[in-house]
Design a protein around this motif. Structure first.
Motif, PDB file in Angstrom:
ATOM      1  N   ASN A 208     -21.473 -54.659 -44.728  1.00 35.76           N
ATOM      2  CA  ASN A 208     -20.986 -53.373 -45.232  1.00 35.76           C
ATOM      3  C   ASN A 208     -20.063 -53.660 -46.408  1.00 35.76           C
ATOM      4  N   LEU A 209     -20.347 -53.038 -47.556  1.00 37.94           N
ATOM      5  CA  LEU A 209     -19.556 -53.340 -48.753  1.00 37.94           C
ATOM      6  C   LEU A 209     -19.516 -52.127 -49.676  1.00 37.94           C
ATOM      7  N   THR A 210     -18.616 -52.190 -50.653  1.00 38.20           N
ATOM      8  CA  THR A 210     -18.549 -51.181 -51.715  1.00 38.20           C
ATOM      9  C   THR A 210     -18.519 -51.903 -53.053  1.00 38.20           C
ATOM     10  N   GLY A 211     -18.979 -51.197 -54.083  1.00 39.44           N
ATOM     11  CA  GLY A 211     -18.986 -51.765 -55.426  1.00 39.44           C
ATOM     12  C   GLY A 211     -19.662 -50.828 -56.399  1.00 39.44           C
ATOM     13  N   SER A 212     -19.715 -51.246 -57.634  1.00 40.91           N
ATOM     14  CA  SER A 212     -20.386 -50.434 -58.641  1.00 40.91           C
ATOM     15  C   SER A 212     -21.889 -50.455 -58.418  1.00 40.91           C
ATOM     16  N   TRP A 213     -22.547 -49.448 -58.976  1.00 38.88           N
ATOM     17  CA  TRP A 213     -23.992 -49.351 -58.814  1.00 38.88           C
ATOM     18  C   TRP A 213     -24.684 -50.576 -59.389  1.00 38.88           C
ATOM     19  N   SER A 214     -24.225 -51.085 -60.509  1.00 35.42           N
ATOM     20  CA  SER A 214     -24.859 -52.248 -61.127  1.00 35.42           C
ATOM     21  C   SER A 214     -24.669 -53.499 -60.260  1.00 35.42           C
ATOM     22  N   ALA A 215     -23.496 -53.655 -59.651  1.00 33.07           N
ATOM     23  CA  ALA A 215     -23.252 -54.820 -58.790  1.00 33.07           C
ATOM     24  C   ALA A 215     -24.128 -54.781 -57.549  1.00 33.07           C
ATOM     25  N   VAL A 216     -24.276 -53.595 -56.978  1.00 35.90           N
ATOM     26  CA  VAL A 216     -25.127 -53.447 -55.789  1.00 35.90           C
ATOM     27  C   VAL A 216     -26.584 -53.736 -56.136  1.00 35.90           C
ATOM     28  N   LEU A 217     -27.033 -53.283 -57.307  1.00 35.82           N
ATOM     29  CA  LEU A 217     -28.404 -53.577 -57.735  1.00 35.82           C
ATOM     30  C   LEU A 217     -28.618 -55.081 -57.896  1.00 35.82           C
ATOM     31  N   ARG A 218     -27.655 -55.772 -58.462  1.00 29.80           N
ATOM     32  CA  ARG A 218     -27.771 -57.233 -58.606  1.00 29.80           C
ATOM     33  C   ARG A 218     -27.859 -57.900 -57.242  1.00 29.80           C
ATOM     34  N   PHE A 219     -27.043 -57.432 -56.324  1.00 27.75           N
ATOM     35  CA  PHE A 219     -27.039 -58.003 -54.976  1.00 27.75           C
ATOM     36  C   PHE A 219     -28.394 -57.818 -54.295  1.00 27.75           C
ATOM     37  N   LEU A 220     -28.957 -56.612 -54.361  1.00 28.88           N
ATOM     38  CA  LEU A 220     -30.248 -56.348 -53.731  1.00 28.88           C
ATOM     39  C   LEU A 220     -31.367 -57.158 -54.387  1.00 28.88           C
ATOM     40  N   ALA A 221     -31.283 -57.314 -55.710  1.00 27.10           N
ATOM     41  CA  ALA A 221     -32.329 -58.057 -56.418  1.00 27.10           C
ATOM     42  C   ALA A 221     -32.300 -59.542 -56.070  1.00 27.10           C
ATOM     43  N   ASP A 255     -19.404 -43.664 -52.609  1.00 29.55           N
ATOM     44  CA  ASP A 255     -18.178 -44.130 -51.954  1.00 29.55           C
ATOM     45  C   ASP A 255     -17.010 -43.175 -52.200  1.00 29.55           C
ATOM     46  N   VAL A 256     -16.709 -42.919 -53.456  1.00 27.21           N
ATOM     47  CA  VAL A 256     -15.588 -42.049 -53.820  1.00 27.21           C
ATOM     48  C   VAL A 256     -16.128 -40.887 -54.645  1.00 27.21           C
ATOM     49  N   PRO A 257     -15.901 -39.645 -54.252  1.00 34.00           N
ATOM     50  CA  PRO A 257     -16.448 -38.503 -55.003  1.00 34.00           C
ATOM     51  C   PRO A 257     -16.017 -38.491 -56.464  1.00 34.00           C
ATOM     52  N   GLU A 258     -14.797 -38.972 -56.758  1.00 31.86           N
ATOM     53  CA  GLU A 258     -14.307 -38.928 -58.128  1.00 31.86           C
ATOM     54  C   GLU A 258     -14.956 -39.993 -59.015  1.00 31.86           C
ATOM     55  N   ASN A 259     -15.542 -41.021 -58.401  1.00 31.38           N
ATOM     56  CA  ASN A 259     -16.136 -42.114 -59.165  1.00 31.38           C
ATOM     57  C   ASN A 259     -17.622 -42.189 -58.826  1.00 31.38           C
ATOM     58  N   VAL A 260     -18.451 -41.682 -59.703  1.00 29.21           N
ATOM     59  CA  VAL A 260     -19.883 -41.615 -59.408  1.00 29.21           C
ATOM     60  C   VAL A 260     -20.541 -42.993 -59.470  1.00 29.21           C
ATOM     61  N   GLN A 261     -19.860 -43.965 -60.086  1.00 30.14           N
ATOM     62  CA  GLN A 261     -20.435 -45.304 -60.208  1.00 30.14           C
ATOM     63  C   GLN A 261     -20.164 -46.176 -58.990  1.00 30.14           C
ATOM     64  N   SER A 262     -19.251 -45.753 -58.116  1.00 30.88           N
ATOM     65  CA  SER A 262     -18.905 -46.541 -56.942  1.00 30.88           C
ATOM     66  C   SER A 262     -19.755 -46.095 -55.754  1.00 30.88           C
ATOM     67  N   VAL A 263     -20.420 -47.056 -55.118  1.00 33.71           N
ATOM     68  CA  VAL A 263     -21.288 -46.735 -53.988  1.00 33.71           C
ATOM     69  C   VAL A 263     -20.916 -47.622 -52.812  1.00 33.71           C
ATOM     70  N   ARG A 264     -21.326 -47.161 -51.635  1.00 32.19           N
ATOM     71  CA  ARG A 264     -21.114 -47.929 -50.402  1.00 32.19           C
ATOM     72  C   ARG A 264     -22.474 -48.320 -49.846  1.00 32.19           C
ATOM     73  N   LEU A 265     -22.605 -49.582 -49.501  1.00 31.64           N
ATOM     74  CA  LEU A 265     -23.884 -50.115 -49.036  1.00 31.64           C
ATOM     75  C   LEU A 265     -23.720 -50.703 -47.649  1.00 31.64           C
ATOM     76  N   GLU A 266     -24.574 -50.260 -46.734  1.00 28.05           N
ATOM     77  CA  GLU A 266     -24.688 -50.894 -45.418  1.00 28.05           C
ATOM     78  C   GLU A 266     -26.102 -51.441 -45.317  1.00 28.05           C
TER      79      GLU A 266
END
Length: 278
Positions: A208-221, A255-266
């Motif tokens: 379970n983690l949080t991060g920017s959309w680009s970081a999460v995409l790199r992780f999944l790839a 993850d945070v409503p004010e920051n659309v670039q921040s996502v939470r991944l499980e």
């Protein structure tokens, strides 16, 4: 002398007999001949193919080749291809040589505890350099030994999967590591039978983690990529010990409503121990 009545009766019998023969010819004999010809055609083609094969073999000097020999050659070729595929798959799924060697030796708890501590220190150092926050639930989620484990030697592979997953997330630039959990290994059997010898074991890990959309995409790839594979542009360099991971379940939300670039991944992923000898 035949009477006219008997003569007419004989004529009628001959006429009916001729009519019956004509009907039998057109209604039974002709369709039967067509059926025989239809059945004979495939046999003729097969015989012609066999004859051509024999002629080719004769030209090449293989006078003793039979259709059974040809089928045997096909089966041998298929077996060789299957063996090559099996070896390729085993290499693809395997851990590095050091981890594989530890998994095949008698399990030593002290060695495992020392390795577990070293891996956690490595993650802590990498997170500090990258500015990643690591929650206490991550450290508690690293696999641990318990007396009821049927195959404690699998802990070496499970530790590798858990550590390399968390370390990969840090390398990809995520912001927070929230939790890490391991689930019991699952045997991969060739048939649904309790007595069948496993081909290997699935080693599940939930992160379970949080991060920017680009970081999460790199992780999944990076999950299905192992060290030595060609890397697409933008992906971090993978460490030599990183094995192949397979995605089992994913949940992605804001993850945070004010920051659309921040996502939470499980994410729940699998490492696979291709170790028939275990």
């Amino acid at each position: 002398m035949i009477s006219p009545q008997k003569y007419q009766m004989v004529q009628r019998i001959l006429l009916l007999g001729g009519l019956f023969l004509a009907l039998f010819y057109f209604l039974v004999f002709v369709p039967l001949c067509e059926r025989v010809n239809a059945l004979e055609s495939p046999l003729g083609h097969a015989w012609a193919n066999l004859l051509r094969t024999r002629l080719v073999d004769a030209d090449q000097g293989n006078l003793n080749t039979t259709p059974l020999d040809l089928r045997l050659r096909e089966l041998e070729l298929a077996a060789a291809r299957l063996g090559t595929l099996s070896n390729t798959l085993a290499i693809r799924l395997s851990f590095n040589s050091q981890v594989e060697a530890k998994m095949r030796r008698s399990f030593q708890l002290v060695d495992f505890q020392n390795e577990r501590q070293l891996r956690q220190e490595e993650l802590l150092s990498a997170a500090a350099v990258a500015g990643v926050t690591v929650a206490p639930a991550v450290w508690n989620g690293y696999p641990e030994y318990s007396a009821d484990m049927a195959k404690p030697e699998l802990l070496w592979g499970h530790l590798t999967v858990a550590h390399e997953t968390a370390l990969l997330a840090v390398r990809c630039g995520i912001t927070n590591l929230i939790s890490l959990n391991v689930r019991p290994p699952r045997a991969v059997s060739p048939a649904p039978s309790e007595t069948a010898k496993p081909l290997g074991y699935e080693l599940p890990v939930t992160l379970n983690l949080t991060g920017s959309w680009s970081a999460v995409l790199r992780f999944l790839a990076c999950l299905p990529v192992r060290h030595g594979d060609p890397l697409p542009a933008g992906l971090p360099e993978l460490p030599p010990g990183k094995p192949v991971f397979y995605l089992e379940r994913i949940m992605l939300r804001k993850d945070v409503p004010e920051n659309v670039q921040s996502v939470r991944l499980e994410i729940r992923l699998l490492g696979v121990s291709w170790a028939p000898g275990l």
